[in-house]
Design an enzyme around this catalytic site. Structure first.
Site, PDB file in Angstrom:
ATOM      1  N   THR A  25     -24.744  15.514  15.394  1.00 51.61           N
ATOM      2  CA  THR A  25     -25.992  16.382  15.512  1.00 51.61           C
ATOM      3  C   THR A  25     -25.347  18.374  14.758  1.00 51.61           C
ATOM      4  OG1 THR A  25     -25.290  17.455  17.939  1.00 51.61           O
ATOM      5  CG2 THR A  25     -27.213  15.591  17.359  1.00 51.61           C
ATOM      6  N   ASP A  73     -17.751  11.023  26.523  1.00 51.30           N
ATOM      7  CA  ASP A  73     -17.594  12.115  27.361  1.00 51.30           C
ATOM      8  C   ASP A  73     -16.611  13.374  26.922  1.00 51.30           C
ATOM      9  OD1 ASP A  73     -18.848  14.507  29.506  1.00 51.30           O
ATOM     10  OD2 ASP A  73     -20.083  12.814  30.228  1.00 51.30           O
ATOM     11  N   ARG A  75     -15.704  15.935  28.760  1.00 50.91           N
ATOM     12  CA  ARG A  75     -15.139  15.798  30.380  1.00 50.91           C
ATOM     13  C   ARG A  75     -14.914  15.066  31.402  1.00 50.91           C
ATOM     14  NH1 ARG A  75     -21.520  17.425  32.311  1.00 50.91           N
ATOM     15  NH2 ARG A  75     -21.560  15.260  30.916  1.00 50.91           N
ATOM     16  N   TYR A 156     -18.891  35.913  20.788  1.00 51.27           N
ATOM     17  CA  TYR A 156     -19.053  36.417  22.692  1.00 51.27           C
ATOM     18  C   TYR A 156     -17.739  35.947  23.394  1.00 51.27           C
ATOM     19  CZ  TYR A 156     -22.403  32.320  23.489  1.00 51.27           C
ATOM     20  OH  TYR A 156     -22.683  31.094  24.155  1.00 51.27           O
TER      21      TYR A 156
HETATM   22  C1  HXC Z   1     -31.054  26.724  34.803  1.00 50.85           C
HETATM   23  C2  HXC Z   1     -30.285  24.624  34.383  1.00 50.85           C
HETATM   24  C3  HXC Z   1     -30.844  24.765  33.117  1.00 50.85           C
HETATM   25  C4  HXC Z   1     -31.655  26.599  32.265  1.00 50.85           C
HETATM   26  C5  HXC Z   1     -29.792  22.309  33.030  1.00 50.85           C
HETATM   27  N1  HXC Z   1     -29.857  23.576  34.359  1.00 50.85           N
HETATM   28  N2  HXC Z   1     -30.565  23.560  33.047  1.00 50.85           N
HETATM   29  N3  HXC Z   1     -29.647  25.683  34.860  1.00 50.85           N
HETATM   30  N4  HXC Z   1     -31.518  26.678  33.766  1.00 50.85           N
HETATM   31  N5  HXC Z   1     -32.636  25.784  31.835  1.00 50.85           N
HETATM   32  C6  HXC Z   1     -28.514  23.312  35.420  1.00 50.85           C
HETATM   33  C7  HXC Z   1     -29.285  21.565  35.917  1.00 50.85           C
HETATM   34  O1  HXC Z   1     -30.251  22.021  37.605  1.00 50.85           O
HETATM   35  C8  HXC Z   1     -27.722  20.353  36.856  1.00 50.85           C
HETATM   36  O2  HXC Z   1     -27.723  21.620  37.786  1.00 50.85           O
HETATM   37  C9  HXC Z   1     -26.665  21.165  36.307  1.00 50.85           C
HETATM   38  O3  HXC Z   1     -27.513  22.366  35.525  1.00 50.85           O
HETATM   39  C10 HXC Z   1     -26.753  20.479  35.012  1.00 50.85           C
HETATM   40  O4  HXC Z   1     -28.107  20.007  34.649  1.00 50.85           O
HETATM   41  P1  HXC Z   1     -28.253  18.592  33.891  1.00 50.85           P
HETATM   42  O5  HXC Z   1     -29.676  18.021  33.043  1.00 50.85           O
HETATM   43  O6  HXC Z   1     -27.709  17.492  34.870  1.00 50.85           O
HETATM   44  O7  HXC Z   1     -27.220  18.444  32.606  1.00 50.85           O
HETATM   45  P2  HXC Z   1     -26.158  17.659  31.404  1.00 50.85           P
HETATM   46  O8  HXC Z   1     -27.330  16.339  31.065  1.00 50.85           O
HETATM   47  O9  HXC Z   1     -24.994  16.751  31.717  1.00 50.85           O
HETATM   48  O10 HXC Z   1     -26.864  18.282  30.114  1.00 50.85           O
HETATM   49  C11 HXC Z   1     -26.021  19.098  29.895  1.00 50.85           C
HETATM   50  C12 HXC Z   1     -26.664  20.839  29.515  1.00 50.85           C
HETATM   51  C13 HXC Z   1     -27.990  20.642  27.742  1.00 50.85           C
HETATM   52  C14 HXC Z   1     -25.326  21.432  29.078  1.00 50.85           C
HETATM   53  C15 HXC Z   1     -27.977  21.341  30.816  1.00 50.85           C
HETATM   54  O11 HXC Z   1     -28.622  21.678  27.645  1.00 50.85           O
HETATM   55  C16 HXC Z   1     -27.129  19.228  27.544  1.00 50.85           C
HETATM   56  O12 HXC Z   1     -26.639  17.983  27.407  1.00 50.85           O
HETATM   57  N6  HXC Z   1     -26.686  19.939  26.175  1.00 50.85           N
HETATM   58  C17 HXC Z   1     -25.954  19.473  24.899  1.00 50.85           C
HETATM   59  C18 HXC Z   1     -26.199  20.657  24.220  1.00 50.85           C
HETATM   60  C19 HXC Z   1     -26.346  21.822  23.471  1.00 50.85           C
HETATM   61  O13 HXC Z   1     -26.289  22.340  24.850  1.00 50.85           O
HETATM   62  N7  HXC Z   1     -26.276  22.273  22.318  1.00 50.85           N
HETATM   63  C20 HXC Z   1     -26.300  24.026  22.814  1.00 50.85           C
HETATM   64  C21 HXC Z   1     -25.179  24.375  21.971  1.00 50.85           C
HETATM   65  S1  HXC Z   1     -25.296  25.953  20.847  1.00 50.85           S
HETATM   66  P3  HXC Z   1     -28.234  21.290  39.498  1.00 50.85           P
HETATM   67  O14 HXC Z   1     -27.200  22.534  40.520  1.00 50.85           O
HETATM   68  O15 HXC Z   1     -30.100  21.564  39.646  1.00 50.85           O
HETATM   69  O16 HXC Z   1     -28.640  19.528  39.803  1.00 50.85           O
HETATM   70  C22 HXC Z   1     -23.876  27.316  21.569  1.00 50.85           C
HETATM   71  C23 HXC Z   1     -24.198  28.377  20.861  1.00 50.85           C
HETATM   72  C24 HXC Z   1     -23.589  29.776  21.368  1.00 50.85           C
HETATM   73  O17 HXC Z   1     -22.681  26.812  21.743  1.00 50.85           O
HETATM   74  C25 HXC Z   1     -23.734  30.619  20.149  1.00 50.85           C
HETATM   75  C26 HXC Z   1     -25.308  31.116  19.505  1.00 50.85           C
HETATM   76  C27 HXC Z   1     -25.021  32.093  19.186  1.00 50.85           C
HETATM   77  P1  NAP Z   2     -26.008  20.627  19.078  1.00 49.28           P
HETATM   78  O1  NAP Z   2     -26.284  20.077  17.903  1.00 49.28           O
HETATM   79  O2  NAP Z   2     -25.942  20.756  20.413  1.00 49.28           O
HETATM   80  O3  NAP Z   2     -24.323  20.254  19.326  1.00 49.28           O
HETATM   81  C1  NAP Z   2     -23.709  20.007  20.097  1.00 49.28           C
HETATM   82  C2  NAP Z   2     -22.848  18.641  20.512  1.00 49.28           C
HETATM   83  O4  NAP Z   2     -22.351  18.959  21.605  1.00 49.28           O
HETATM   84  C3  NAP Z   2     -23.613  17.780  20.856  1.00 49.28           C
HETATM   85  O5  NAP Z   2     -23.861  16.939  19.857  1.00 49.28           O
HETATM   86  C4  NAP Z   2     -23.810  17.279  22.067  1.00 49.28           C
HETATM   87  O6  NAP Z   2     -24.190  15.525  21.883  1.00 49.28           O
HETATM   88  C5  NAP Z   2     -22.127  16.743  22.020  1.00 49.28           C
HETATM   89  N1  NAP Z   2     -21.796  17.054  23.476  1.00 49.28           N
HETATM   90  C6  NAP Z   2     -22.417  18.080  24.431  1.00 49.28           C
HETATM   91  N2  NAP Z   2     -22.056  17.415  25.425  1.00 49.28           N
HETATM   92  C7  NAP Z   2     -21.334  16.584  25.000  1.00 49.28           C
HETATM   93  C8  NAP Z   2     -20.185  16.090  26.164  1.00 49.28           C
HETATM   94  N3  NAP Z   2     -19.885  16.181  27.504  1.00 49.28           N
HETATM   95  N4  NAP Z   2     -19.551  15.395  25.983  1.00 49.28           N
HETATM   96  C9  NAP Z   2     -19.255  14.396  24.291  1.00 49.28           C
HETATM   97  N5  NAP Z   2     -19.659  15.856  23.359  1.00 49.28           N
HETATM   98  C10 NAP Z   2     -20.976  16.605  23.994  1.00 49.28           C
HETATM   99  O7  NAP Z   2     -25.204  22.140  18.823  1.00 49.28           O
HETATM  100  P2  NAP Z   2     -24.288  23.222  17.076  1.00 49.28           P
HETATM  101  O8  NAP Z   2     -25.750  24.724  16.994  1.00 49.28           O
HETATM  102  O9  NAP Z   2     -24.554  22.113  15.850  1.00 49.28           O
HETATM  103  O10 NAP Z   2     -23.103  23.571  18.297  1.00 49.28           O
HETATM  104  C11 NAP Z   2     -21.911  23.179  17.561  1.00 49.28           C
HETATM  105  C12 NAP Z   2     -20.542  23.814  17.707  1.00 49.28           C
HETATM  106  O11 NAP Z   2     -21.636  25.156  17.424  1.00 49.28           O
HETATM  107  C13 NAP Z   2     -20.867  24.153  19.418  1.00 49.28           C
HETATM  108  O12 NAP Z   2     -19.457  24.736  19.650  1.00 49.28           O
HETATM  109  C14 NAP Z   2     -21.393  25.648  19.300  1.00 49.28           C
HETATM  110  O13 NAP Z   2     -21.057  26.070  21.024  1.00 49.28           O
HETATM  111  C15 NAP Z   2     -20.857  26.479  18.625  1.00 49.28           C
HETATM  112  N6  NAP Z   2     -21.831  27.335  17.712  1.00 49.28           N
HETATM  113  C16 NAP Z   2     -22.769  27.216  17.576  1.00 49.28           C
HETATM  114  C17 NAP Z   2     -24.007  28.411  16.947  1.00 49.28           C
HETATM  115  C18 NAP Z   2     -25.618  27.983  15.842  1.00 49.28           C
HETATM  116  O14 NAP Z   2     -25.806  29.334  16.039  1.00 49.28           O
HETATM  117  N7  NAP Z   2     -25.522  27.305  16.517  1.00 49.28           N
HETATM  118  C19 NAP Z   2     -23.803  29.194  17.260  1.00 49.28           C
HETATM  119  C20 NAP Z   2     -21.899  29.683  17.480  1.00 49.28           C
HETATM  120  C21 NAP Z   2     -21.476  28.896  17.904  1.00 49.28           C
HETATM  121  P3  NAP Z   2     -24.219  14.822  22.842  1.00 49.28           P
HETATM  122  O15 NAP Z   2     -25.847  14.969  23.173  1.00 49.28           O
HETATM  123  O16 NAP Z   2     -25.042  13.160  22.275  1.00 49.28           O
HETATM  124  O17 NAP Z   2     -22.983  14.882  23.995  1.00 49.28           O
END
Ligand code: HXC
Ligand code: NAP
Length: 293
Positions: A25, A73, A75, A156
């Site tokens: 993605t 995964d 982790r 950050y």
């Molecule tokens: C508070 C939250 C929450 C929220 C989840 N939790 N969402 N707490 N506010 N909005 C809590 C849950 O209640 C749970 O705690 C724990 O976090 C784990 O949640 P799960 O849903 O069981 O986890 P999981 O299914 O593993 O999902 C992980 C995730 C989810 C991080 C929560 O968002 C995800 O899958 N993200 C992957 C993609 C992603 O995040 N992409 C964006 C990257 S952007 P408890 O205690 O209740 O069990 C990025 C950009 C950076 O990094 C810079 C930008 C400029």
């Molecule tokens: P994204 O599409 O949500 O990408 C995150 C990816 O991480 C997803 O494909 C997700 O796939 C995977 N992932 C999450 N948990 C995982 C796990 N436990 N094991 C393996 N894969 C896992 O978001 P994005 O914006 O493209 O972000 C990509 C990178 O850029 C990230 O490191 C983010 O911090 C960085 N970044 C993004 C921005 C921005 O503006 N977009 C800015 C600064 C930095 P699954 O859910 O299938 O696991």
């Protein structure tokens, strides 16, 4: 040349095998596509195998390149080792790791459970060191050289940021790992670098960081001196350069690609960029007229 065009020469990554975590993605998918067009074989991994397979099919059709989708995964160290084994079974070797997978969401820190904090740190920091450790051990054991690791962090990592504290802690750790291992492994043919992007629109990030009505209210492009968000190709060009031999003397660095965003937040008087020419005339008169006491 447009910023939406690929920058590197055709065949720049020919014959190289690249693992991209989170490659199904967002930015990971965009990098996968670009690296395929440059001749690389790409292994994409994440938790959702259906998403990975759909991306692999789409991009193989579009580019004619080879993509292997592996559920992993990051982790879990045993799953990372299995991903490496699957890569070696399919392509015989691996040349580059891109630590791109991430988890993140906005929240006041006091509202987070300990498990929520763990979840983000485990994906970003543990995930990146699991993959880096597995690949590094493999390359060093086999005495293989000309290898690169690229980690996607964010600005950050050094400024910190309110409301995304677990992500800030974890990205800072990934940057520290990058700089540390660049020195420790550099003399054995492994280079590590990082990219710190500002805002690049992706569904994953936008849905979790600027959800719903907040997207317009806190339009991220307004924080950027260039007045826009990033184009995926701009990041892909930088990533392609950093994993290729063209950047062969860059090691342990982190390149920012954010249109000047973090510096705008940092400079004492940067808010004055909103002042008009007429206002500057008035200010100049006031300042010139000031008498020292
Ligand atoms: C508070 C939250 C929450 C929220 C989840 N939790 N969402 N707490 N506010 N909005 C809590 C849950 O209640 C749970 O705690 C724990 O976090 C784990 O949640 P799960 O849903 O069981 O986890 P999981 O299914 O593993 O999902 C992980 C995730 C989810 C991080 C929560 O968002 C995800 O899958 N993200 C992957 C993609 C992603 O995040 N992409 C964006 C990257 S952007 P408890 O205690 O209740 O069990 C990025 C950009 C950076 O990094 C810079 C930008 C400029
Ligand atoms: P994204 O599409 O949500 O990408 C995150 C990816 O991480 C997803 O494909 C997700 O796939 C995977 N992932 C999450 N948990 C995982 C796990 N436990 N094991 C393996 N894969 C896992 O978001 P994005 O914006 O493209 O972000 C990509 C990178 O850029 C990230 O490191 C983010 O911090 C960085 N970044 C993004 C921005 C921005 O503006 N977009 C800015 C600064 C930095 P699954 O859910 O299938 O696991």
């Amino acid at each position: 040349m447009a910023n939406t065009e690929g920058m590197l020469k055709e065949g720049s990554l020919k014959g190289r095998t690249i693992i991209i975590t989170g490659g199904g993605t967002g930015l990971g998918k965009s990098m996968t596509k670009y690296f395929l067009t440059l001749g690389a074989n790409v292994v994409i991994s994440s938790r959702k195998i259906d998403v990975l397979k759909a991306t692999a099919d789409e991009l193989m059709k579009e580019t004619g390149g080879q993509v292997l989708a592996v559920q992993c995964d990051v982790r879990k160290y045993d799953e990372v080792e299995a991903m490496l084994a699957a890569t070696l079974a399919k392509f015989g070797k691996v040349d580059t790791l891109v630590n791109n997978a991430a988890g993140n969401f906005i929240s006041p820190t006091e509202r987070l459970s300990a498990r929520a904090f763990d979840t983000v740190v485990d994906i970003v920091l543990r995930g990146s060191y699991n993959c880096t450790l597995a690949l590094g051990k493999h390359w060093l054991k086999e005495k293989q050289t000309d290898k690169t690791i690229l980690s996607i962090v964010t600005t950050y990592a050094w400024t910190g940021s309110a409301f995304v504290v677990p992500s800030a802690c974890a990205k800072a750790g990934v940057l520290a790992m990058t700089r540390s291992l660049a020195v420790e492994w550099g003399n054995r043919g492994i280079r590590l670098n990082a990219i710190a992007p500002g805002p690049f629109p992706t569904k994953g990030a936008w849905d979790r960081l600027v959800p719903g009505e907040f997207r317009e209210k806190f339009d991220l492009k307004n924080k950027v001196p260039l007045g826009r968000v990033g184009e995926h190709q701009e990041l892909c060009n930088l990533a392609g350069f950093l994993i290729s031999g063209y950047s062969g003397y860059i090691n342990g660095d982190c390149i920012t690609i954010d249109g000047g965003e973090w510096l705008k937040g940092a400079g004492e008087f940067n808010m004055f960029s909103e002042i008009t020419a007429d206002q500057w005339d008035a200010i100049e008169m006031m300042v010139r007229g000031a008498k020292s006491e």
